[in-house]
Enzyme design. Structure first.
Site, mmCIF file in Angstrom:
data_model
loop_
_atom_site.group_PDB
_atom_site.id
_atom_site.type_symbol
_atom_site.label_atom_id
_atom_site.label_comp_id
_atom_site.label_asym_id
_atom_site.label_seq_id
_atom_site.Cartn_x
_atom_site.Cartn_y
_atom_site.Cartn_z
ATOM 1 N N CYS A 4 36.032 -27.337 -12.108
ATOM 2 C CA CYS A 4 36.252 -27.357 -13.556
ATOM 3 C C CYS A 4 37.715 -27.071 -13.882
ATOM 4 O O CYS A 4 38.067 -26.021 -14.414
ATOM 5 C CB CYS A 4 35.353 -26.360 -14.268
ATOM 6 S SG CYS A 4 35.295 -26.626 -16.056
ATOM 7 N N THR A 57 33.778 -31.528 -11.497
ATOM 8 C CA THR A 57 33.039 -31.036 -12.653
ATOM 9 C C THR A 57 31.551 -31.302 -12.471
ATOM 10 O O THR A 57 31.133 -32.104 -11.625
ATOM 11 C CB THR A 57 33.503 -31.731 -13.951
ATOM 12 O OG1 THR A 57 33.084 -33.101 -13.915
ATOM 13 C CG2 THR A 57 35.015 -31.655 -14.107
ATOM 14 N N ALA A 102 29.700 -32.890 -14.569
ATOM 15 C CA ALA A 102 29.471 -34.286 -14.946
ATOM 16 C C ALA A 102 29.736 -35.227 -13.781
ATOM 17 O O ALA A 102 29.065 -36.261 -13.637
ATOM 18 C CB ALA A 102 30.356 -34.658 -16.132
ATOM 19 N N CYS A 114 35.239 -33.532 -18.941
ATOM 20 C CA CYS A 114 35.725 -32.170 -19.136
ATOM 21 C C CYS A 114 35.729 -31.859 -20.626
ATOM 22 O O CYS A 114 36.625 -32.297 -21.350
ATOM 23 C CB CYS A 114 37.124 -32.015 -18.553
ATOM 24 S SG CYS A 114 37.750 -30.310 -18.640
#
Length: 437
Positions: A189, A333, A335, A367
């Site tokens: 992240c 991340t 995602a 993000c």
């Protein structure tokens, strides 16, 4: 001498029984797919596989009792969420048809298709999925562990206990320098280090303390964000809110007894010391030692060496990696894992059934850059850092709707769809909202 006499009188049979008992305690397991790691990637892939595989054909090797939705840690640091909101029991999130071995990996041996646990159990597999994530290396910065454990003005949102502490640090802040950092290493992240900076600025403003605070974001990167579209927007944010940004500036030491942090300018190699009233530190990160020590599996940087398109190992066709521990050059991340999971699953299934799959991962990552209370810029992009925006609006703006999605909608999606193998990222939503274009 006494010890030798006792051993002689007791005889070897007793010693043999001791060794025999130890050997009998070791277990051997066999499975079609071994998933090492019960985090986001491990749970998601295991859930997809168990939809068509038989019970216990998938083993998940994971020692932790709790599964954390780590994207909430940033909001915990700002007092928007609590750590209790961020986790569920590991038992409740792992797919019921998978066999959970609650132990840590001790050794990988891809040449013999085995993984040995730290206490000696041997697991033999047909397919291996490495989903170990990254380890946090706080100890790599001298003084940082002491600062976090013993001083009340240093926080870090990358562990739950330190995330909660970060909000307490903000509450106790009076005035002076508030410094936020980004380390000289890959991080999970990568937007989080500046998110907590923006959220903290808003917290201090709401507490009436902003006027006495000088806020600085020191990042080791040469840019504020890797995608220009969003970087341009973020430069406007820091300018508007009087946040100083120092690029290519890395934290190398903390002197908590003096409230001082030592930084290195990565371009000139010069070091300088900054005093602080508050410090938020992000640790260097790397794949776990058990992964990096298996040289057959990893590249020079210690990441599992996979093809970036299908996340299959470049040398061992029955080995895959997903998430932060893989060498794929995407932003690390949650995602990204959602987009990787169907690709990994498709190629594992193809391998096991002697078939082929053309499904490919394009490096998609998202993000949600929370810039304060009720504000968020939703960045979405691929390997080429080309924006891949889901909504038919300009996402390079601070939007309340994106904040609500980050805070309230995404956790529900994570627990109820993604970890159950039913969410592959927003591609379908993007097509629907954009009428197929």
């Amino acid at each position: 001498m006494l010890r030798k006499v006792l051993l002689h009188k007791s005889g070897c049979p007793q010693l043999k029984r001791c060794f025999s008992v130890s050997n009998n305690l070791l277990e051997k397991h066999n499975c079609k797919v071994l998933v090492v790691g019960g985090g986001t990637g491990g749970c998601t892939v295991a859930a997809k596989l168990t939809k068509w595989m038989k019970k216990d054909e998938v083993i998940v090797l994971e020692p932790a009792d709790k599964h954390y939705y780590q994207p909430l840690f940033t909001l915990c640091g700002g007092g928007i969420k609590t750590v209790q909101d961020s986790y569920k029991s590991m038992q409740s999130v792992l797919p019921p048809k998978a066999k959970w071995i609650k132990k840590a990996a001790g050794k990988f041996d891809p040449d013999s298709n085995t993984v040995t646990t730290v206490d000696g159990d041997i697991i033999t597999y047909d397919v291996l999925v490495v989903a170990t994530g990254l380890q946090l290396r706080y100890e790599k910065i001298p003084g940082l562990v002491d600062a976090l454990e013993k001083f009340n003005n240093v926080g870090s949102i990358y562990l739950p206990q330190y995330a909660e502490k970060t909000f307490k640090v903000l509450q106790g802040f009076k005035d002076g320098d508030a410094i936020f950092t980004y380390p000289q290493s890959p991080v999970k992240c990568p937007g989080a280090p500046q998110k907590i900076c923006y959220i903290s600025e808003d917290v201090l403003k709401s507490m009436g303390k902003r006027g006495g605070a000088k806020i600085t974001y020191n990042t080791s990167l040469p840019v504020i964000f890797g995608v220009k579209r969003y970087a341009d927007a973020l430069w406007e944010v820091v300018k508007k809110r009087d946040i100083k940004v120092n690029l290519q500036t890395s934290l190398v030491e903390v002197k908590p007894d003096k409230n001082e942090a030592v930084f290195e300018n990565l371009e000139t190699k010069e070091r300088f010391t900054s005093g602080y009233s508050m410090l938020h530190a992000v640790p260097p990160m790397s794949p776990p030692d058990v992964v990096t020590s298996c040289k057959q599996l990893v590249n020079e940087a210690g990441f599992v060496d996979v093809n970036k398109d299908n996340l299959q190992h470049v040398k061992y066709p029955n080995v895959f990696a997903i998430g932060d521990c893989s060498s794929s050059p995407n932003s690390k991340t949650t995602a990204a894992v959602a987009a990787q999971a169907p690709v990994v699953h498709a190629h594992i299934k193809a391998f096991l059934t002697n078939d082929k799959s053309s499904l490919a991962y394009n490096g998609y990552a998202s993000c949600p850059l929370v810039t304060g209370y009720r504000k968020c810029i939703l960045a979405e992009f691929d390997y080429d850092l080309t924006p891949q925006e889901t909504f038919p609006i300009a996402q390079n703006r601070e939007l309340w709707s994106m904040y609500v999605m980050k805070k309230d909608f995404m956790p529900v999606l994570y627990w109820n769809l993604m970890l159950k193998g039913n969410w592959n990222g927003p591609q379908i939503v993007r097509k629907m909202l954009r009428l197929g274009f």
